[in-house]
Design an enzyme around this catalytic site. Structure first.
Site, short mmCIF file in Angstrom:
data_model
loop_
_atom_site.label_atom_id
_atom_site.label_comp_id
_atom_site.label_asym_id
_atom_site.label_seq_id
_atom_site.Cartn_x
_atom_site.Cartn_y
_atom_site.Cartn_z
N GLU A 1 -3.77 -9.64 3.65
CA GLU A 1 -4.45 -9.38 4.92
C GLU A 1 -5.54 -10.40 5.26
O GLU A 1 -5.67 -10.79 6.44
CB GLU A 1 -5.05 -7.97 4.92
CG GLU A 1 -4.06 -6.86 5.16
CD GLU A 1 -3.36 -6.38 3.90
OE1 GLU A 1 -2.73 -5.31 3.94
OE2 GLU A 1 -3.45 -7.07 2.87
N GLU B 1 0.82 -1.21 0.00
CA GLU B 1 0.00 0.00 0.00
C GLU B 1 0.86 1.26 0.00
O GLU B 1 0.49 2.27 -0.62
CB GLU B 1 -0.94 -0.03 1.20
CG GLU B 1 -2.04 -1.09 1.04
CD GLU B 1 -2.92 -1.23 2.26
OE1 GLU B 1 -4.15 -1.07 2.12
OE2 GLU B 1 -2.39 -1.51 3.35
#
Length: 266
Positions: free
Chosen positions: A137, A117
């Site tokens: 995740e 990210e």
């Protein structure tokens, strides 16, 4: 010019050479995974970069050879360590939407979860052949809510992004380039030289023009139509700043006088 240490931090190293700042995520013992104190340090780093008129481009990379960043420090979280991040988001960057100066991610290894990210929040990604990208995740009961679920589809299209997001699979640097989120892949030993080459190419241009261009692209993508983007772009702060800048006069003047322009960044 020599690279100089700009300021001492505990979890980040900042170096400068001329108008280029290099931000090094410096927790190699945990593959540069980030915890709350690191987020707040990085917030300070990027605040300083944004405010410094002498700094035009930033390169973000990771310390050591194994990782750019493994993302969120899950062991710190599991041990009950302090949680939280500044308003600017993960790494002081993922929710920083007003930074018109360009950012280059030099991905030297693993870029997982929040690490990916961070890279996606940069404008250009240069990757080592050893780099690996993923949003894993869901494997640990989390979701890539620091921008990955929104930036990746915008970068490579919904179907390709969902293929990564819904499986958590790892993507090599070469495949990242094929998918479209990596700009260049180089040998590990050539990574920083390649990132600095990109930075130098950017620094040959008017900083005011570069900032106006970056802001117009990102804000224009959020407009409901091409027509509204074209009509509204003159109101974007970096575009308005370009029109009133010394660089706006210097560029055409240098062209007419057949000489290299002397950019001021103002």
């Amino acid at each position: 010019m020599k690279w100089e240490i700009a300021m001492a931090y505990e979890f980040v190293q900042v170096e400068r050479e001329g108008p280029v700042t290099t931000v090094i995520l410096n927790r190699p013992e945990v593959m540069n995974a980030l915890h709350s104190p690191a987020h707040f340090e990085l917030d300070e780093v990027f605040n300083a970069f944004a405010a410094d008129p002498a700094q035009w481009v930033a390169i973000v990379t990771g310390a050591g050879e194994r990782a750019f960043s493994a993302g969120n420090d899950l062991k710190h979280q599991a041990s009950g360590g302090r949680m939280g991040s500044p308003p600017s988001g993960f790494a002081g960057l993922t929710s920083r939407f007003d930074l018109a100066k360009p950012l280059i991610a030099a991905v030297n290894g693993v870029a997982m979860g929040g690490g990916f990210e961070i890279a996606l929040a940069c404008d250009i990604i240069v990757a080592s052949e050893a780099a690996v990208f993923a949003l894993p995740e869901p494997r640990v009961g989390l979701a890539a809510l620091a921008g990955g679920l929104h930036r990746l589809p915008r970068a490579i299209g919904t179907k390709r992004a969902m293929g990564m997001i819904l499986t958590g699979r790892r993507v090599s640097a070469a495949e990242g380039r094929e998918l479209g989120f990596v700009n260049e892949v180089v040998a590990p030993g050539e990574l920083m030289a390649a990132a600095r080459r990109w930075a130098q190419q950017i620094c040959e241009l008017s900083p005011m023009s570069v900032r106006a261009s970056k802001q117009a692209v990102y804000q224009g993508l959020d407009e409901p139509s091409l027509e509204t983007a074209l009509k509204g772009q003159s109101k974007y702060p970096a575009v308005a700043a370009l029109y009133s800048s010394e660089d706006f006069v210097e560029g055409p003047k240098a062209f007419a006088e057949k000489r290299p322009p002397q950019w001021k960044g103002r």
